[in-house]
Write a protein that holds these residues in place. Structure first.
Motif, PDB file in Angstrom:
ATOM      1  N   CYS A 209       0.811  -1.215   0.000  1.00 10.46           N
ATOM      2  CA  CYS A 209       0.000   0.000   0.000  1.00 10.46           C
ATOM      3  C   CYS A 209       0.844   1.264   0.000  1.00 10.46           C
ATOM      4  O   CYS A 209       0.541   2.235  -0.695  1.00 10.46           O
ATOM      5  N   GLU A 210       1.911   1.278   0.830  1.00 12.73           N
ATOM      6  CA  GLU A 210       2.725   2.482   0.958  1.00 12.73           C
ATOM      7  C   GLU A 210       3.428   2.860  -0.342  1.00 12.73           C
ATOM      8  O   GLU A 210       3.828   4.004  -0.531  1.00 12.73           O
TER       9      GLU A 210
ATOM     10  N   ARG B 246      -4.483   5.266  -6.735  1.00  6.68           N
ATOM     11  CA  ARG B 246      -4.734   3.833  -6.897  1.00  6.68           C
ATOM     12  C   ARG B 246      -5.050   3.143  -5.574  1.00  6.68           C
ATOM     13  O   ARG B 246      -5.253   1.932  -5.535  1.00  6.68           O
ATOM     14  N   CYS B 247      -5.060   3.893  -4.493  1.00  9.79           N
ATOM     15  CA  CYS B 247      -5.274   3.298  -3.170  1.00  9.79           C
ATOM     16  C   CYS B 247      -6.657   2.665  -3.076  1.00  9.79           C
ATOM     17  O   CYS B 247      -6.847   1.619  -2.450  1.00  9.79           O
ATOM     18  N   GLY B 248      -7.665   3.293  -3.725  1.00 10.59           N
ATOM     19  CA  GLY B 248      -9.023   2.779  -3.652  1.00 10.59           C
ATOM     20  C   GLY B 248      -9.226   1.479  -4.394  1.00 10.59           C
ATOM     21  O   GLY B 248     -10.269   0.826  -4.231  1.00 10.59           O
TER      22      GLY B 248
ATOM     23  N   ARG C 246      -5.860   2.156   2.676  1.00 11.95           N
ATOM     24  CA  ARG C 246      -6.697   3.330   2.881  1.00 11.95           C
ATOM     25  C   ARG C 246      -5.821   4.575   2.797  1.00 11.95           C
ATOM     26  O   ARG C 246      -4.594   4.511   2.944  1.00 11.95           O
ATOM     27  N   VAL C 247      -6.446   5.712   2.564  1.00 12.68           N
ATOM     28  CA  VAL C 247      -5.726   6.980   2.402  1.00 12.68           C
ATOM     29  C   VAL C 247      -5.604   7.661   3.760  1.00 12.68           C
ATOM     30  O   VAL C 247      -6.602   7.827   4.476  1.00 12.68           O
ATOM     31  N   LEU C 248      -4.385   8.042   4.120  1.00 15.13           N
ATOM     32  CA  LEU C 248      -4.115   8.839   5.319  1.00 15.13           C
ATOM     33  C   LEU C 248      -3.372  10.096   4.885  1.00 15.13           C
ATOM     34  O   LEU C 248      -3.064  10.283   3.703  1.00 15.13           O
TER      35      LEU C 248
END
Length: 539
Positions: free
Chosen positions: A38-39, A45-47, A54-56
């Motif tokens: 993810c990182e 493209r996170c979704g 998830r987006v932080l």
């Protein structure tokens, strides 16, 4: 019963497979190995991976994609980023070094056969490594950074994701936001760069940084200077630090000037860590031109003691004029004056004394400047000019060591003119016990011709050094060797040397030549002709 046994074994085997695939942890089915990094994903493209990512946002407002297991932390009073988000994958900074991921290990070893086996077995090829050096790299990035064309092509053909980018982290390398294409550009892998194209603004920036580093790596100073002017203020610190390292590697002042032009600011550092000062590194490499560039850019001057040790009188003067303390005592280093004295460079000593160095200040280990002049490294002889400079600057002549040390230094160094010099400034010696040793030191001086030894003896005589009867008796054999040289004998007799007569040596019977009287030759008078006049039968 056989059916039940088979069912149990089948269930155990299923659990084993699930554990191997990371779908079942030690505590049950809740633990699940990641199937996506993810990182390393772009935020847009996170979704695509809602179950894993998830987006932080960092405390400075920049959004990033993170694993769902990552826990956001509150920002500090001044908006600094949480520490855990600066430490690699999922923001974790584990103190335990994990075993490297098999795919990443095959990439690092350029083991294509092993990599093809892992790919065929279904191993993920888009997950980062586990070690500190690779936990912010995908296998494709690592292969491009190693300039390994074959492994890069194998990963691309197997579906490796070229859009993954380096997340924020705390290490000095790799740079934030770089994709595999940026690493390929840095290594000038034009053969594979076409297959790594990902159109994005972030990638355009990292490609410019890669172009800059590529110029440094290939030692193209003209291109590096041109790019540094274009990118000034728009290059991240990690890239600038790598450019500086390449400048040191190539020992190129032009490349160092390009790094400064691109926005690198030399760190000041503290006195306890002077070994890491950039200008000091250049000094140790004897790269004085790079040192000049660094000092012009605001770098801290190398320790004055090291400039003195290496004999750079001009740099010592400039450092002092820039505000260096002539009596500075840094950890693990002697004072500048003692360093200059030990180097044997009288110009450095003269500059330091002129700018206020204390000739009576003890250095590390209580070494005094005059003591360092007398006891030079490697047993080198004392330098008369340096001793004279120290004495003229009011150095205490009795700080050179034991009583008579300066006179011993003069005789041992074969410096006749140094004897009246040190005596004129108050050097002491023990008249009762040291007279003989001073004369013998002059006679034993290394690489000293007889004419100079004679001058040493005459200088000691003129200084009032005398010899007693006890001196003559105690070193009788040494004196008898010396007086075989008439000029030496004359000076030693004037100093009071009186040697006792030499008694005849007794002859032992076994040394006599005895032979039968029947075989003795006759002389003209008819007497026996003896072959040994010391024989007991000789007349």
């Amino acid at each position: 019963m056989l059916v039940a046994l088979c069912l149990v074994m089948g269930a155990a085997g299923g659990v084993f497979v699930l554990k191997q695939r990371g779908l079942l942890g030690e505590g049950g089915p809740t633990a699940r190995a990641p199937i996506v990094w993810c990182e390393g994903l772009p935020v847009e493209r996170c979704g695509q991976h809602p179950r894993d990512c998830r987006v932080l946002a960092y405390c400075d407002g920049v959004k990033f994609c993170a694993a769902t297991t990552a826990q956001p932390e509150s920002c500090g009073a001044e908006g600094e980023r949480p520490q855990d988000l600066e430490g690699g994958t999922a923001g974790a900074t584990s103190l335990v070094e994990l075993a490297e991921d098999p795919v990443m290990e095959a990439v690092l070893r350029s083991d294509g056969f092993r990599l093809s086996e892992l790919i065929a077995s279904g191993r993920g090829i888009n997950l980062p490594g586990r070690s500190k050096a690779t936990r912010n790299l995908s296998p494709l990035m690592a292969a491009a950074d190693k300039a390994d064309v074959a492994i890069t092509r194998m990963l691309l053909s197997s579906g490796a994701d070229p859009s993954l980018r380096v997340p924020r982290h705390a290490e000095t390398w790799p740079p934030h936001g770089w994709t595999a294409r940026c690493f390929a550009r840095f290594q000038e892998l034009s053969a594979v760069e076409a297959g790594l194209v990902v159109t994005s603004t972030a990638e355009e920036r990292c490609l410019r940084e890669a172009d800059l580093l590529s110029a440094f790596r290939s030692r193209d100073s003209t291109r590096a200077l041109s790019l540094s002017r274009e990118l000034r203020g728009d290059v991240q610190v990690r890239v600038l630090e790598r450019a500086v390292e390449l400048s040191f590697k190539h020992r190129s002042p032009l490349l160092m000037r390009a790094a400064v032009g691109a926005g690198w600011v030399p760190p000041k550092g503290d006195e306890a860590s002077f070994e890491s000062w950039p200008a000091y590194r250049a000094l140790l490499q004897r790269d004085l031109q790079t040192l000049e560039v660094l000092v012009e850019a605001g770098a801290r001057w190398p320790p004055l003691a090291e400039l003195a040790r290496l004999g750079h009188a001009d740099l010592v003067r400039r450092s002092l004029e820039a505000g260096a303390d002539p009596n500075a005592q840094l950890p693990r280093l002697p004072t500048p004056l003692v360093s200059g004295v030990q180097s044997g460079n009288s110009s450095v000593v003269d500059v330091l004394l002129e700018k206020g160095a204390d000739p009576n200040l003890p250095s590390r280990g209580d070494v005094m400047p005059l003591g360092a002049a007398v006891n030079r490294p490697g047993g080198a002889p004392a330098d008369e000019e340096i001793v004279g400079l120290l004495l003229e600057a009011n150095a205490n002549p009795n700080t050179a060591g034991k009583v008579g040390a300066l006179l011993y230094a003069a005789t041992g160094a074969c410096r006749p003119s140094m004897i009246p010099l040190v005596l004129r400034h108050g050097a002491r010696w023990d008249k009762a016990t040291q007279g003989a040793f001073l004369y013998l030191s002059a006679l034993d001086a290394r690489k000293c011709p007889d004419a100079s030894k004679l001058e040493l003896l005459q200088a000691l005589l003129a200084a009032g050094v005398t010899l007693s009867a006890e001196d003559a008796e105690r070193h009788d054999a040494r004196w008898r060797d010396a007086i075989l040289h008439p000029p030496f004998a004359e000076v030693l007799r004037q100093a009071g040397l009186v040697l006792a007569p030499t008694p005849p040596k007794p002859v032992h019977e076994k040394h006599l030549l005895l032979f039968d009287s029947a075989d003795r030759a006759k002389d003209r008078r008819g007497e026996p002709k003896w072959n040994n006049a010391a024989s007991s039968e000789a007349p």
